[in-house]
Motif scaffolding. Structure first.
Motif, PDB file in Angstrom:
ATOM      1  N   ARG A 156       3.607   2.118  -5.685  1.00 36.97           N
ATOM      2  CA  ARG A 156       3.460   1.057  -4.706  1.00 36.97           C
ATOM      3  C   ARG A 156       4.182   1.476  -3.238  1.00 36.97           C
ATOM      4  N   GLN A 157       5.400   2.101  -3.552  1.00 33.32           N
ATOM      5  CA  GLN A 157       6.139   2.526  -2.365  1.00 33.32           C
ATOM      6  C   GLN A 157       5.410   3.744  -1.586  1.00 33.32           C
ATOM      7  N   GLU A 158       5.110   4.439  -2.504  1.00 37.97           N
ATOM      8  CA  GLU A 158       4.260   5.516  -1.850  1.00 37.97           C
ATOM      9  C   GLU A 158       3.112   5.225  -1.189  1.00 37.97           C
ATOM     10  N   ARG A 159       2.444   4.464  -1.700  1.00 35.90           N
ATOM     11  CA  ARG A 159       1.281   4.113  -0.656  1.00 35.90           C
ATOM     12  C   ARG A 159       1.627   3.289   0.435  1.00 35.90           C
ATOM     13  N   LEU A 160       2.592   2.459   0.550  1.00 35.71           N
ATOM     14  CA  LEU A 160       2.975   1.946   1.546  1.00 35.71           C
ATOM     15  C   LEU A 160       3.570   2.954   2.678  1.00 35.71           C
ATOM     16  N   PHE A 161       4.392   3.987   2.104  1.00 36.89           N
ATOM     17  CA  PHE A 161       4.643   5.226   3.003  1.00 36.89           C
ATOM     18  C   PHE A 161       3.658   5.836   3.634  1.00 36.89           C
ATOM     19  N   ALA A 162       2.265   5.919   2.923  1.00 36.15           N
ATOM     20  CA  ALA A 162       1.379   6.854   3.278  1.00 36.15           C
ATOM     21  C   ALA A 162       0.591   5.915   4.110  1.00 36.15           C
ATOM     22  N   LEU A 163       0.747   4.784   4.433  1.00 36.05           N
ATOM     23  CA  LEU A 163      -0.156   4.037   5.542  1.00 36.05           C
ATOM     24  C   LEU A 163      -0.228   4.623   6.770  1.00 36.05           C
ATOM     25  N   ASP A 164      -1.213   4.720   7.420  1.00 36.33           N
ATOM     26  CA  ASP A 164      -1.285   5.218   8.855  1.00 36.33           C
ATOM     27  C   ASP A 164      -2.184   4.587   9.745  1.00 36.33           C
TER      28      ASP A 164
END
Length: 419
Positions: free
Chosen positions: A359-367
């Motif tokens: 979940r954190q990886e997906r949040l970090f990747a939001l652009d």
């Protein structure tokens, strides 16, 4: 020339998982041989983040006093997104005996574990020993009965009732065993580098910086440096190198301008960096007759929230008493049950940590404008709600400790103000 050793347990891998298990077994009068392919403990860019639960366990194992003065205690975590602080965590708010993560260089931890192990009869550590084959009864499909290793002095054969694979995310023993597994690559990799910590930063705060689809992890490291992890697209190192070191410098400029001058001084070639291939590994079965997988060999996690060392240590203290009991029964069936019980007791905690990391990886990747707005809004909701904040982080940091009186807290090392 072939040398031979016999023990009740052979542990392949002398990292945090393998050495902690070996020490716990030796304390229980179980004879154990540890095979470690490296000739030393001086590992670069290895996991140094030790979660509060593992700090508590190391204290219970009598290791913290030996390690005093070798690590940094983390008191805060902050996330800054597009120049604004969106999440600020104070670990002193958590009502646990050991609420603080620490940053502990692996050489210090592994040396301390090895020293404790050598104090117990029946503990043997063989370094510069690379596992090259598994011993089996009844051909290639039979139970594992030990390990063949290559050493500078020739072949070494270790015969054991149980072999434990603690040889990391690229486990050779897992491959040799034939146990099926699924490697799940993530969308990004991480470039690691180490820099002097800037004067304006204290050495007791985890810092995460995000700008658009880029993010960086900034982790204080004893005694006076900071480890920097910069995300890049999966397989993107070749493209980044083609752009030259200037592209790496500029990426750091955008995320942490405090380090702009330092990175140009310290990072003058790609050899001053290290690339970590980010993936998780799901292994349906962690054991087979005569063999148990543990740590990253059984469940590879990502660097987010420093869970690798944490789960390795918890695995070790969970597995040791199960192995002791099974060996006392002196039967292969008992060892098989120990492996199954170990997996049942640990896989739910691993699953929760993996889900939180993803979940954190997906949040970090939001652009993009909307993606960035959604991420910042979510972090601010967690920041304003202390109950929610503690619930989220407890899943990563406090799986073992029980909440207790804060007066029982053992503050190992107070922060020293930077000049």
């Amino acid at each position: 020339m072939t040398a031979e050793l016999t023990a009740q347990v052979c542990v392949v891998g002398g990292g945090p998982a393998g050495l902690t298990l070996a020490v716990e077994l030796a304390k229980r009068s179980v004879s154990v041989v540890v095979l470690e392919q490296s000739g030393h403990f001086n590992r670069s860019f290895r996991g140094e983040s030790v979660s509060p639960d593992s700090v508590w366990l190391l204290d219970r194992l009598g290791l913290l006093d030996r390690l005093d003065g070798t690590y940094e205690q983390m008191h805060h975590m902050e996330i800054i997104d597009s120049g604004s602080t969106v999440l600020s965590v104070d670990f002193s708010d958590f009502p646990y005996p050991h609420p603080y993560p620490v940053e502990l260089p692996q050489p210090a931890l592994l040396s301390a574990l090895a020293d404790v192990g050598r104090e117990h009869q029946g503990f043997t550590l063989r370094q510069s020993a690379t596992a090259v084959g598994l011993l089996r009864e009844q051909g290639e499909s039979g139970p594992v009965t030990g390990v063949r290793a290559r050493t500078p002095d020739g072949e070494l054969v270790v015969r054991a009732a149980l072999t434990v694979a603690a040889d990391g995310r690229f486990s050779k023993v897992r491959e040799m065993s034939g146990l099926p597994y699924e490697k799940q690559p993530l969308d990004r990799d991480v470039v690691w580098l180490r820099l002097p910590i800037p004067d304006e930063w204290d050495s007791n705060t985890y810092r995460i910086r995000i700008r658009g689809g880029e993010h960086g992890l900034f982790i204080p490291t004893h005694p006076d440096s900071v480890r920097v992890g910069l995300n890049i697209p999966k397989g993107g190192l070749k493209d980044l190198r083609a752009q030259g070191l200037g592209a790496l410098h500029e990426r750091l400029d955008r995320l942490a301008p405090e380090l702009s001058a330092t990175v140009r001084k310290e990072v003058r070639s790609w050899s001053d960096t290290s690339m970590l291939d980010i993936f998780t590994t799901v292994v349906p079965s962690w054991s087979m007759p005569g063999l148990i997988l543990m740590g990253d060999a059984a469940h590879t996690l990502t660097p987010i929230l420093g869970q690798g060392v944490n789960h390795a240590i918890i695995d070790a203290v969970t597995l040791a008493p199960l192995v002791e009991g099974a060996l006392a029964e002196n039967s292969a069936a008992a060892l098989a049950r120990a492996g199954e019980t170990f997996q049942r007791s640990r896989e739910e905690a691993v699953r929760l940590s993996r889900a939180l990391q993803l979940r954190q990886e997906r949040l970090f990747a939001l652009d993009g404008r909307l993606g960035g707005l959604a991420r910042r809004s979510l972090y601010r909701v967690v920041d304003r709600n202390r109950t929610l904040q503690q619930k989220v982080l407890a899943r990563a940091y406090f799986q073992v400790q029980e909440p207790g009186q804060t007066v029982a807290r053992r503050v190992v090392r107070q922060p020293v103000p930077r000049p």
